[in-house]
Motif scaffolding. Structure first.
Motif, PDB file in Angstrom:
ATOM      1  N   SER A 126      12.996  36.494 -18.766  1.00 24.82           N
ATOM      2  CA  SER A 126      11.637  36.275 -18.787  1.00 24.82           C
ATOM      3  C   SER A 126      10.921  37.055 -17.653  1.00 24.82           C
ATOM      4  CB  SER A 126      11.244  34.825 -18.529  1.00 24.82           C
ATOM      5  OG  SER A 126      10.147  34.539 -18.178  1.00 24.82           O
ATOM      6  N   GLU A 127      11.706  37.172 -16.577  1.00 26.09           N
ATOM      7  CA  GLU A 127      11.223  37.774 -15.241  1.00 26.09           C
ATOM      8  C   GLU A 127      10.970  39.491 -15.764  1.00 26.09           C
ATOM      9  OE1 GLU A 127      12.366  38.818 -10.628  1.00 26.09           O
ATOM     10  OE2 GLU A 127      13.512  37.322 -11.643  1.00 26.09           O
ATOM     11  N   ALA A 128      12.079  40.035 -16.391  1.00 26.19           N
ATOM     12  CA  ALA A 128      11.955  41.204 -16.451  1.00 26.19           C
ATOM     13  C   ALA A 128      11.067  41.639 -17.570  1.00 26.19           C
ATOM     14  CB  ALA A 128      13.524  41.802 -17.041  1.00 26.19           C
ATOM     15  N   LEU A 129      10.783  41.008 -18.596  1.00 22.40           N
ATOM     16  CA  LEU A 129       9.713  41.057 -19.788  1.00 22.40           C
ATOM     17  C   LEU A 129       8.250  40.525 -19.497  1.00 22.40           C
ATOM     18  CD1 LEU A 129      12.015  40.237 -22.883  1.00 22.40           C
ATOM     19  CD2 LEU A 129      11.585  42.525 -21.771  1.00 22.40           C
ATOM     20  N   GLY A 130       8.317  39.811 -18.525  1.00 24.34           N
ATOM     21  CA  GLY A 130       6.850  39.164 -18.197  1.00 24.34           C
ATOM     22  C   GLY A 130       6.901  37.840 -18.950  1.00 24.34           C
ATOM     23  N   GLY A 131       7.810  37.329 -19.757  1.00 27.54           N
ATOM     24  CA  GLY A 131       7.477  36.150 -20.444  1.00 27.54           C
ATOM     25  C   GLY A 131       8.608  36.399 -21.931  1.00 27.54           C
ATOM     26  N   ILE A 132       8.549  35.275 -22.561  1.00 25.10           N
ATOM     27  CA  ILE A 132       9.470  35.364 -23.834  1.00 25.10           C
ATOM     28  C   ILE A 132       8.331  34.934 -24.999  1.00 25.10           C
ATOM     29  CG2 ILE A 132      11.305  34.707 -25.177  1.00 25.10           C
ATOM     30  CD1 ILE A 132      12.906  34.415 -22.649  1.00 25.10           C
ATOM     31  N   ASP A 133       8.276  35.850 -26.034  1.00 30.72           N
ATOM     32  CA  ASP A 133       7.450  35.437 -27.434  1.00 30.72           C
ATOM     33  C   ASP A 133       8.270  35.221 -28.518  1.00 30.72           C
ATOM     34  OD1 ASP A 133       5.007  36.057 -25.994  1.00 30.72           O
ATOM     35  OD2 ASP A 133       5.620  38.101 -26.147  1.00 30.72           O
ATOM     36  N   VAL A 134       9.589  35.845 -28.671  1.00 26.30           N
ATOM     37  CA  VAL A 134      10.678  35.726 -29.443  1.00 26.30           C
ATOM     38  C   VAL A 134      11.932  35.296 -29.042  1.00 26.30           C
ATOM     39  CG1 VAL A 134      11.579  36.709 -31.493  1.00 26.30           C
ATOM     40  CG2 VAL A 134       9.256  37.047 -30.982  1.00 26.30           C
ATOM     41  N   LEU A 135      12.673  34.331 -29.747  1.00 24.45           N
ATOM     42  CA  LEU A 135      14.133  34.240 -29.212  1.00 24.45           C
ATOM     43  C   LEU A 135      14.950  34.391 -30.675  1.00 24.45           C
ATOM     44  CD1 LEU A 135      16.560  33.241 -27.518  1.00 24.45           C
ATOM     45  CD2 LEU A 135      15.901  30.819 -28.246  1.00 24.45           C
ATOM     46  N   VAL A 136      15.872  35.139 -30.565  1.00 19.53           N
ATOM     47  CA  VAL A 136      16.924  35.222 -31.720  1.00 19.53           C
ATOM     48  C   VAL A 136      18.375  34.793 -31.385  1.00 19.53           C
ATOM     49  CG1 VAL A 136      17.884  36.710 -33.438  1.00 19.53           C
ATOM     50  CG2 VAL A 136      15.743  37.235 -32.526  1.00 19.53           C
ATOM     51  N   ASN A 137      18.618  33.604 -31.606  1.00 24.40           N
ATOM     52  CA  ASN A 137      19.861  33.061 -31.308  1.00 24.40           C
ATOM     53  C   ASN A 137      20.982  33.528 -32.235  1.00 24.40           C
ATOM     54  OD1 ASN A 137      19.354  30.867 -29.174  1.00 24.40           O
ATOM     55  ND2 ASN A 137      17.801  29.845 -30.641  1.00 24.40           N
ATOM     56  N   ASN A 138      21.662  34.550 -31.741  1.00 25.99           N
ATOM     57  CA  ASN A 138      22.409  35.274 -32.562  1.00 25.99           C
ATOM     58  C   ASN A 138      24.001  35.095 -31.795  1.00 25.99           C
ATOM     59  OD1 ASN A 138      23.729  37.479 -34.313  1.00 25.99           O
ATOM     60  ND2 ASN A 138      24.104  38.369 -32.312  1.00 25.99           N
ATOM     61  N   ALA A 139      24.084  34.670 -30.620  1.00 27.15           N
ATOM     62  CA  ALA A 139      25.464  34.608 -30.073  1.00 27.15           C
ATOM     63  C   ALA A 139      26.464  33.633 -30.942  1.00 27.15           C
ATOM     64  CB  ALA A 139      25.200  34.276 -28.634  1.00 27.15           C
ATOM     65  N   ALA A 140      27.559  33.946 -31.075  1.00 23.26           N
ATOM     66  CA  ALA A 140      28.554  33.103 -31.625  1.00 23.26           C
ATOM     67  C   ALA A 140      29.631  33.674 -31.633  1.00 23.26           C
ATOM     68  CB  ALA A 140      28.058  32.836 -33.301  1.00 23.26           C
ATOM     69  N   VAL A 141      30.852  32.590 -31.820  1.00 23.43           N
ATOM     70  CA  VAL A 141      32.246  32.920 -31.836  1.00 23.43           C
ATOM     71  C   VAL A 141      32.640  32.480 -33.438  1.00 23.43           C
ATOM     72  CG1 VAL A 141      32.961  32.855 -29.426  1.00 23.43           C
ATOM     73  CG2 VAL A 141      32.829  30.728 -30.844  1.00 23.43           C
ATOM     74  N   ASN A 142      33.693  33.134 -33.785  1.00 19.56           N
ATOM     75  CA  ASN A 142      34.367  32.631 -35.222  1.00 19.56           C
ATOM     76  C   ASN A 142      35.617  33.015 -35.022  1.00 19.56           C
ATOM     77  OD1 ASN A 142      34.695  32.174 -37.963  1.00 19.56           O
ATOM     78  ND2 ASN A 142      33.422  33.795 -38.691  1.00 19.56           N
ATOM     79  N   ILE A 143      36.456  31.942 -34.766  1.00 25.00           N
ATOM     80  CA  ILE A 143      37.949  32.122 -34.542  1.00 25.00           C
ATOM     81  C   ILE A 143      38.822  31.390 -35.869  1.00 25.00           C
ATOM     82  CG2 ILE A 143      39.876  31.491 -33.199  1.00 25.00           C
ATOM     83  CD1 ILE A 143      37.765  31.515 -30.954  1.00 25.00           C
ATOM     84  N   ARG A 144      39.474  31.960 -36.484  1.00 24.18           N
ATOM     85  CA  ARG A 144      40.479  31.401 -37.512  1.00 24.18           C
ATOM     86  C   ARG A 144      41.289  30.176 -36.866  1.00 24.18           C
ATOM     87  NH1 ARG A 144      45.522  31.847 -40.094  1.00 24.18           N
ATOM     88  NH2 ARG A 144      45.263  31.834 -42.508  1.00 24.18           N
TER      89      ARG A 144
END
Length: 255
Positions: A78-96
Motif C-alpha cells: 500500500s505504501e509503495a503503490l499509494g493504496g490497493i485496488d485489486v488483490l489476487v490471492n494466489n499464494a498456495a502450497v500443494n504437498i503430496r
C-alpha cells in the motif's frame, strides 16, 4: 465506485513464478502497477519484476503464515503503490500426502501448512486489503485462486482440495459482505495447467494421461488463467461477484 479499466494498484501474492508471475505480467501489460509478493524465492521474484511492462512496480517480501507478516506485506504494498485496488490471492502450497502412505505427524504438519498458507493467509490478506479499499472509498476487486480439486477431490492432496474449497466459500461470503462498498469478490477453479513446477509431470510417463483429462487433449496455460483473473478484476465483471469460474477445459463438469 467502479474502478478504471487500467492504472490500478494490484497486489499479487505468491508472484515469484508460475501463475503468480503470469498474473503480474498480465496486469502490468494492462497498464496497472503491481506489487509482486514473494515468500522465500527472492531471485525468482526479481525476474518477475524485471519482466513487467511499464513502471511503478515493486517487490514485497513476507511470510504469509504469520498474521503480522501478512500485515507487513499489505502495508509495504500500500505504501509503495499509494493504496490497493485489486488483490489476487494466489499464494498456495500443494504437498503430496495420501493418507495410507503418510505418517500421522507428517500428516498433521502438512495440514497445518496448507491451512496457514492456502486459507488463513487468503482470509487475512482479504481483510486488510478490503479495509483499505473501504477507506479509499473507490471500490475494489478481490480474486481468489481456488482449484478444480475443491469439487472433484484430490486423493493424494486432500488438504489442498479441502483448503481450496474453503477459499471458494470464503470468497462467496465476502462477495455478499463487501458488495455495499463496491468491492467485488470472485474465485477461479483451474484444472491442470502448465507451469515450470509441473513440467516434469507433463513431460514424464503420466503426461499423456493428464492431457487426456480434457476432451481438448491438452492442458491450459498460466497465461489463459491470468487472463480470466484480469477480467474478473475489471469494471465489466462486477456482476460476476460471488462466482467460482471453472477453468479446466471441460475436464470436470459440476452441476
Amino acid at each position: 465506485m467502479n474502478l478504471p479499466p487500467s492504472g490500478r494498484r494490484v497486489l499479487v501474492s505468491g508472484a515469484s513464478r508460475g501463475l503468480g508471475r503470469a498474473v503480474a505480467q498480465t496486469f502490468a501489460a494492462n497498464g496497472d502497477r503491481v506489487a509482486v509478493h514473494f515468500g522465500s524465492r527472492v531471485d525468482d521474484a526479481r525476474l518477475t519484476l524485471e519482466s513487467l511492462a511499464g513502471t511503478g512496480h515493486v517487490l514485497v517480501g513476507g511470510d504469509l503464515t504469520r498474521p503480522n507478516g501478512v500485515a507487513a506485506v499489505v502495508d509495504m504494498a500500500s505504501e509503495a503503490l499509494g493504496g490497493i485496488d485489486v488483490l489476487v490471492n494466489n499464494a498456495a502450497v500443494n504437498i503430496r500426502h495420501p493418507l495410507a502412505e503418510t505418517p500421522y505427524e507428517e500428516w498433521a504438519a502438512v495440514w497445518q501448512q496448507h491451512v496457514a498458507v492456502n486459507l488463513l493467509a487468503t482470509a487475512n490478506l482479504s481483510h486488510l486489503a478490503a479495509r483499505l479499499m473501504i477507506e479509499q472509498g473507490t471500490g475494489g476487486r478481490i480474486v481468489n485462486v481456488g482449484s478444480r480439486g475443491a469439487f472433484r477431490g484430490e486423493p493424494d492432496h486432500p488438504a489442498y482440495a479441502a483448503t481450496k474449497a474453503a477459499v471458494h466459500a470464503l470468497g462467496q461470503s465476502l462477495a455478499v459482505s463487501l458488495a455495499p462498498y463496491g468491492i467485488a469478490v470472485a474465485s477461479i477453479a483451474p484444472g491442470f495447467f502448465a507451469t515450470e513446477r509441473v513440467a516434469p509431470r507433463l513431460e514424464g510417463p503420466e503426461g499423456e494421461s493428464i492431457r487426456q483429462q480434457s476432451p481438448f487433449g491438452g492442458v491450459g496455460s498460466a497465461e489463459e488463467i491470468a487472463g480470466a483473473v484480469l477480467w474478473l478484476s475489471s469494471p465489466a465483471a462486477e456482476w460476476s461477484s460471488g462466482t467460482i469460474l471453472d477453468l479446466n477445459g471441460a475436464s470436470y463438469l459440476r452441476s
